[in-house]
Design an enzyme around this catalytic site. Structure first.
Site, PDB file in Angstrom:
ATOM      1  N   THR A  41       0.857  -1.190   0.000  1.00 27.82           N
ATOM      2  CA  THR A  41       0.000   0.000   0.000  1.00 27.82           C
ATOM      3  C   THR A  41       0.888   1.232   0.000  1.00 27.82           C
ATOM      4  OG1 THR A  41      -1.869  -1.080   1.038  1.00 27.82           O
ATOM      5  CG2 THR A  41      -1.743   1.288   1.304  1.00 27.82           C
ATOM      6  N   PHE A  58       1.288   4.925   0.951  1.00 26.06           N
ATOM      7  CA  PHE A  58       0.762   5.946   1.859  1.00 26.06           C
ATOM      8  C   PHE A  58       1.374   7.288   1.468  1.00 26.06           C
ATOM      9  CE2 PHE A  58       0.077   2.143   4.289  1.00 26.06           C
ATOM     10  CZ  PHE A  58      -1.041   2.410   5.068  1.00 26.06           C
TER      11      PHE A  58
END
Ligand code: PEP
Ligand code: MN
Length: 667
Positions: free
Chosen positions: A557, A559
């Site tokens: 992921t 960020f």
């Protein structure tokens, strides 16, 4: 059996006295210790030494834990106590000053690489080696001034002179230094010159040396004796901790076995074993373990894969001329290659390779980047907002970017994170924007258009490993309901499809889903499970029924770190790359264009004209304007001068353009 009582950081003196009296009244003798930043009371004995039948001290652990100012109570039957994992709630993070105002933190979510020659041989040799290992990314300089050699006729080191050369070399590079102290009498003379004391393998059980070195409050790197068991090694660490040292690191450097091909045998299994038994950081020395230069890098990578917090590696500019350990010393090019491999491996094990600020040639050492870097990693005093609660993936990202000690503000939603950044209750925030399996997290991208005063200042990528978490007694067969964030469900779709009877409940974040099943701890519900990180399971004392349930292990992921636009932040250099003084090389923007044929084409032409490459292009519907779209674009820029010109031209070509920020791309 001993009780370990961890006190809250803000315990009042009166409360502390009450805890002492409670223990004394129950027959315990109590010792106060500071371990890795925690204040602990080690209580032994109990009711005149009596323990109840099950080996439990005759004092109520629960009653003790309810006394004001008590953070945690643990029991241990291990012969070492301060080094035992049960003693501390979290991993010990060792802090070492670089001497330029910043701090190197070892342990937790970082990989720290120590490098340098086996021995300091001359002023020039240590200065040259320091410069080259620093350039490749080492953060601490190693080198022996006093060398414990097997033969009395071999080079014994330059002694204090060597240590002075090494200190100067470390200072010139802004690197802390670690050097071996071979006898208790030398400790005092060396203490002002070295940042970290190394206790060598041959001296691991030199108890007088351990007591002396441990009493100074300086960090210590404790090497494993060549024939020491893990328990003996941890007891040696206990000597250091009991003497008052709060910053102890363990260093596996190979043990004696029947195998003679390599110099020693690298005990890779010691790494996970130590991680289970102790809270102390584990550093691995592949050089002394393997003893053969070309095999050192692979052993080094294996150590990182096994969970080591760092490495200490011997590097020499001319190994064939080295006065000691030449055959195992890496050439600078080999070390540089190793550092790149570690950087690539780090996200796989959920860690970040620790870096020092990049040094520009000719610039003074104590430059602004150093100060920013220090703030970013250790002196962040203002809160950083994230969505979720303890154990959330966003919190792991926060730890990676700012360190475990950074103050934080846990919020229930993504808009709340943007609000906190905007109203100043958080200095910045951290939000996920993209996942490698499921694509863009539109909710957050759309927030940028709702909060035009919030901009992106950095990014980082976190590997996501999902677990199915449930209470004790639950199994895949007892589960009826699964709770998680929508991303958790999407990333684990294949696994969930195998259980068509399960119902799904969407929660605001994965950690909250885990929290909900932890309940009050009285009546565990074995019909519910949550999808979240192993860290979240630990926080709530639950177990992972299955881990690695994401559909592909390459699950990352992205960020972004957000801050108020145009605000000069005290910790502007958030991420390693920016903080290392490297130029930003990525920009994000959102624009809309006229609703007519071919209107995107000229925009792309502008990027093409300036040789700007695009890493993302995505259209999103504009709220309230059916069939009109915003384009989300990420570009990578090599020359920022070109970026400005390109953006100015792009602005003319588009209807609305919102510049989301320019930052350093994550590796
Ligand atoms: C060293 O690191 O230089 C050294 C002598 O190592 P060990 O004590 O592990 O042999
Ligand atoms: Mn050596």
């Amino acid at each position: 059996m001993r009780m370990i009582v961890a006190l809250s950081k803000d315990i009042a003196p009166r409360e502390k006295e009450a805890v002492f009296s409670y223990l004394a009244d129950n027959g315990f003798s109590v010792r106060e210790q500071n371990v890795g930043g925690d204040v602990l009371l080690v209580a032994s004995g109990g009711a005149g030494g009596a323990v109840s039948g099950g080996g439990i001290p005759a004092v109520s652990e629960r009653e003790l834990s309810l006394l004001p100012g008590v953070a945690r109570v643990a029991q241990t039957s291990k012969p070492y106590q301060l080094a035992a994992r049960e003693t501390k709630g979290s991993d010990t993070i060792v802090s070492v000053n670089t001497g330029t105002g910043s701090v190197v933190q070892i342990g937790g979510a970082r990989i720290c690489v120590i490098a340098g020659p086996c021995a300091v041989e001359s002023k020039e040799q240590i200065a040259e080696t320091a410069a080259c290992v620093r350039e490749s990314g080492a953060v601490i300089l190693r080198g022996g001034a006093y060398k414990p050699r097997t033969s009395p006729y071999a080079f014994q080191g330059l002694g204090m002179k060597g240590l002075e050369y090494m200190k100067a070399a470390g200072e010139a590079q802004g690197m802390p230094i670690v050097t071996e102290v071979v006898s208790p009498e030398l400790v005092d003379g060396m203490k002002d010159l070295t940042d970290i004391f190394q206790i060598g393998a041959r001296n691991m059980q030199n108890f007088e040396l351990l007591k002396r070195a441990g009493s100074l409050g300086k960090p210590v790197l404790l090497k494993r004796g060549a024939s020491a068991t893990i328990e003996e090694w941890l007891l040696a660490a206990e000597y250091l901790l009991a003497a008052g040292s709060k910053d102890v690191m363990l260093c596996e450097r190979g043990i004696r076995t029947f195998e003679t091909y390599t110099r020693n045998t690298l005990d890779i299994s010691a790494i996970p074993v130590l991680k289970g038994l102790s809270h102390l950081p584990v550093i691995v020395d592949p050089s002394h373990a393997v003893g053969i230069r070309d095999m050192v890098p692979r052993a080094a990578l294996a150590a990182i894969a096994a969970g080591a917090d760092g490495l200490t590696v011997e590097v020499h500019p001319k190994p064939e001329k080295a006065l000691s350990d030449g055959p195992q010393s890496l050439y600078p090019e080999q070390f540089e290659r190793l550092m790149r491999d570690i950087e690539a491996l780090a996200p796989v094990v959920g860690k970040e390779l620790l870096r020092l600020p990049r040094k520009e040639s000719g610039e003074p050492k104590k430059n602004a980047a150093d100060a920013n870097w220090a703030q970013a990693f250790s002196l962040v005093t203002e809160k950083i907002a994230f969505c979720g609660e303890s154990g959330a993936y966003a919190e792991q990202a926060l730890d990676r970017a700012f360190g475990e000690n950074a103050p934080r503000l846990a919020l229930p939603s993504f808009p709340a994170v943007f609000d906190a950044v905007l109203d100043g209750s958080a200095v910045c925030g951290i939000v996920p924007v993209e996942n490698s399996l499921t694509g863009t997290i539109h909710e957050n991208y759309d927030l940028f258009t709702r909060y035009p005063d919030v901009a992106i200042t950095g990014e980082l990528k976190l590997r996501i490993v999902h677990c199915l978490i449930a209470a004790d007694g639950a199994s895949l067969d007892t589960i009826r309901t699964v709770r998680s964030h929508s991303q958790g469900f999407a990333q684990c779709k294949e696994f969930l499809d195998k259980h068509p009877q399960w119902r799904f409940e969407t929660w605001n974040n994965t950690a909250a889903a885990v929290h909900s099943i932890a309940g009050d701890g009285q009546t565990p519900d074995i019909t519910v499970a949550a999808i979240a990180s192993e860290a979240a399971a630990k926080v709530y004392g639950l177990k992972a029924l299955k881990s690695g349930i994401e559909k592909n292990p390459q699950n990352y992921t992205r960020f972004v770190i957000i801050a108020r636009r145009n605000v000069s932040l005290p910790a502007a250099a958030f991420l390693r790359e920016n903080s290392a003084g490297e130029q930003p090389n990525k920009a994000s923007l959102v624009f809309s264009i006229k609703d007519e044929a071919g209107s995107l084409y000229p925009c792309l032409q502008i990027l093409n004209k300036y040789g700007i490459s695009m890493t993302k292009l995505e259209s999103r519907p504009i709220l309230g304007q059916p069939w009109s779209y915003m384009f989300y674009v990420d570009i990578t820029v090599e020359e920022s001068g070109k970026l400005e010109t390109a953006l100015a031209e792009l602005k003319n070509q588009t209807e609305n353009m919102l510049f989301l920020g320019v930052y350093r791309a994550a590796v």
